[in-house]
Design an enzyme around this catalytic site. Sequence first.
Site, PDB file in Angstrom:
ATOM      1  N   SER A 185     -18.583  13.649  31.881  1.00  0.00           N
ATOM      2  CA  SER A 185     -16.728  12.227  31.667  1.00  0.00           C
ATOM      3  C   SER A 185     -16.485  12.427  30.545  1.00  0.00           C
ATOM      4  O   SER A 185     -15.536  11.536  30.357  1.00  0.00           O
ATOM      5  CB  SER A 185     -17.609  11.041  32.221  1.00  0.00           C
ATOM      6  OG  SER A 185     -18.812   9.965  31.819  1.00  0.00           O
ATOM      7  N   HIS A 213     -16.087  12.957  38.524  1.00  0.00           N
ATOM      8  CA  HIS A 213     -14.821  14.268  38.018  1.00  0.00           C
ATOM      9  C   HIS A 213     -15.268  15.032  38.610  1.00  0.00           C
ATOM     10  O   HIS A 213     -13.749  15.696  38.385  1.00  0.00           O
ATOM     11  CB  HIS A 213     -15.279  14.044  36.471  1.00  0.00           C
ATOM     12  CG  HIS A 213     -15.169  12.822  35.544  1.00  0.00           C
ATOM     13  ND1 HIS A 213     -14.244  11.869  34.894  1.00  0.00           N
ATOM     14  CD2 HIS A 213     -16.635  11.499  35.548  1.00  0.00           C
ATOM     15  CE1 HIS A 213     -14.468  10.906  34.963  1.00  0.00           C
ATOM     16  NE2 HIS A 213     -15.740  10.900  34.507  1.00  0.00           N
ATOM     17  N   LYS A 244     -11.248   8.062  41.594  1.00  0.00           N
ATOM     18  CA  LYS A 244     -10.841   8.598  40.613  1.00  0.00           C
ATOM     19  C   LYS A 244      -9.557   9.872  41.478  1.00  0.00           C
ATOM     20  O   LYS A 244      -8.798   9.549  41.296  1.00  0.00           O
ATOM     21  CB  LYS A 244     -11.930   9.419  39.534  1.00  0.00           C
ATOM     22  CG  LYS A 244     -12.920   8.742  38.751  1.00  0.00           C
ATOM     23  CD  LYS A 244     -13.955   9.036  38.223  1.00  0.00           C
ATOM     24  CE  LYS A 244     -14.426   8.105  37.513  1.00  0.00           C
ATOM     25  NZ  LYS A 244     -15.963   7.804  36.900  1.00  0.00           N
TER      26      LYS A 244
HETATM   27  C1  LIG Z   1     -16.544   6.935  36.627  1.00  0.00           C
HETATM   28  C2  LIG Z   1     -18.608   7.359  36.995  1.00  0.00           C
HETATM   29  C3  LIG Z   1     -19.124   6.939  37.952  1.00  0.00           C
HETATM   30  C4  LIG Z   1     -18.388   6.112  37.903  1.00  0.00           C
HETATM   31  O1  LIG Z   1     -18.014   5.325  39.413  1.00  0.00           O
HETATM   32  P1  LIG Z   1     -17.029   3.841  39.642  1.00  0.00           P
HETATM   33  O2  LIG Z   1     -16.409   4.305  40.776  1.00  0.00           O
HETATM   34  O3  LIG Z   1     -15.551   4.125  38.893  1.00  0.00           O
HETATM   35  O4  LIG Z   1     -17.793   2.916  39.984  1.00  0.00           O
HETATM   36  C5  LIG Z   1     -20.176   7.556  37.187  1.00  0.00           C
HETATM   37  N1  LIG Z   1     -20.997   8.641  38.003  1.00  0.00           N
HETATM   38  C6  LIG Z   1     -20.069   9.190  36.561  1.00  0.00           C
HETATM   39  C7  LIG Z   1     -19.641  10.162  35.852  1.00  0.00           C
HETATM   40  C8  LIG Z   1     -19.104   8.352  36.387  1.00  0.00           C
HETATM   41  O5  LIG Z   1     -17.901   9.613  35.633  1.00  0.00           O
END
Ligand SMILES: *Cc1c(COP(=O)(O)O)cnc(C)c1O
Length: 391
Positions: A185, A213, A244
């Site tokens: 991320s 992602h 996302k």
């Molecule tokens: C954003 C993210 C999460 C968490 O997801 P949310 O739906 O925002 O709680 C988990 N793992 C990774 C690698 C992320 O980038």
Amino acid sequence: MATLGWIGQTLGELSSQDLLRTETVLGAESGLIPDGRTLLADGRQYICFSSNNYLGLAGDERVRRAAAEAAMRFGAGTGASRLITGTTALHRRLEEALAEFKGTEDAVVFASGYHAGLGVVSALAGEGDVVILDKLSHACLIDGARVSGARIRVYPHLDIERLQELLCREGSARRRLVVTDSLFSMDGDIAPVKELVRIAARYGAMLLLDEAHATGTLGPQGRGLAAELKESWDGLIQMGTLSKALGSAGGFIAGTKELCLYLRNSARSYIFTTAPPPAAIGAALEALRIIRSEPELIERLRSNVERLASLCPELHVKSHIVPIVVGPAARALELQKAFRERGIWVNAVRPPAVPHNKSRLRISLTAAHTAEDIGALASVIRELIPLGSSG
Ligand SMILES: *Cc1c(COP(=O)(O)O)cnc(C)c1O
């Protein structure tokens, strides 16, 4: 001193280290809808390179309409957890659609990706087990390992040899769980998924792949990097988020039917929280439909990545997440300000989100950016970042 005086003191220390965060409140004017391209703040419009809304679907009219319709039909809230009154026909339909998308038997939807990561790691490992994580794994995976009570081992970022050593050395553990992001991320680089599967399978370890992602962006039809594997393997547990590329909110785990039933019975972050609202579920379902029927969206994201890579070869662009590592937090904040003065919205990412002295600007590209947007970004990068100083 007041009982809570220590809080003010802590905040003061954070501030003096350039580590205090404040939130930007986005304007209530029209144009606020997250189109994946622009952002309205301080009465000014910026080109936004900070959002994980990679396909612009959070602002897509069809997705927003699906959210509204789901709320009208199923209610604004679910009233209880998934196991009580929180599983509507819509929740099940989304789980079936996610399983089909991911090529698995079933899927389980959580209130967020964070809940999914926390819940799955702590459900799969416990006392007597070992969780082995890539050093740059997402915080929810680290927290899951911590609450699990299992022994925690960490291998240097992407260091497969060290992982193998750890698997070997931890041979006496009851169960072993390897945990990693697929697309990282904050660094935008990619785990060697095929290798990881081969090694985990060889040692009889489970592998949790967090595709937060990569879901909707990478792999065939945006199905994630696990979808590139030739053979299926039951020890591979896939995780993703709805928040996302899918433009909604919520998280999920995809895997075998038994794994999913087990998680519904044991993941505390699934059991002890209210089910995600119908609006989020309806939006995610529509986003999934759009991703599958309009492959040109992912194609546009890909070509934007290629465009930035060719305009700024010194950035070594690996994906739609592009870090410009500058070191000290203060320097990252300075640059954030300078980019914003030039109409480009980027965010400084500082510890604890990234390692000490690895503060950076994190740039994220979306399908909604135009060629001109990418060109504008590249020229500001060239103006503000001396060649060879990033990476
Ligand atoms: C954003 C993210 C999460 C968490 O997801 P949310 O739906 O925002 O709680 C988990 N793992 C990774 C690698 C992320 O980038």
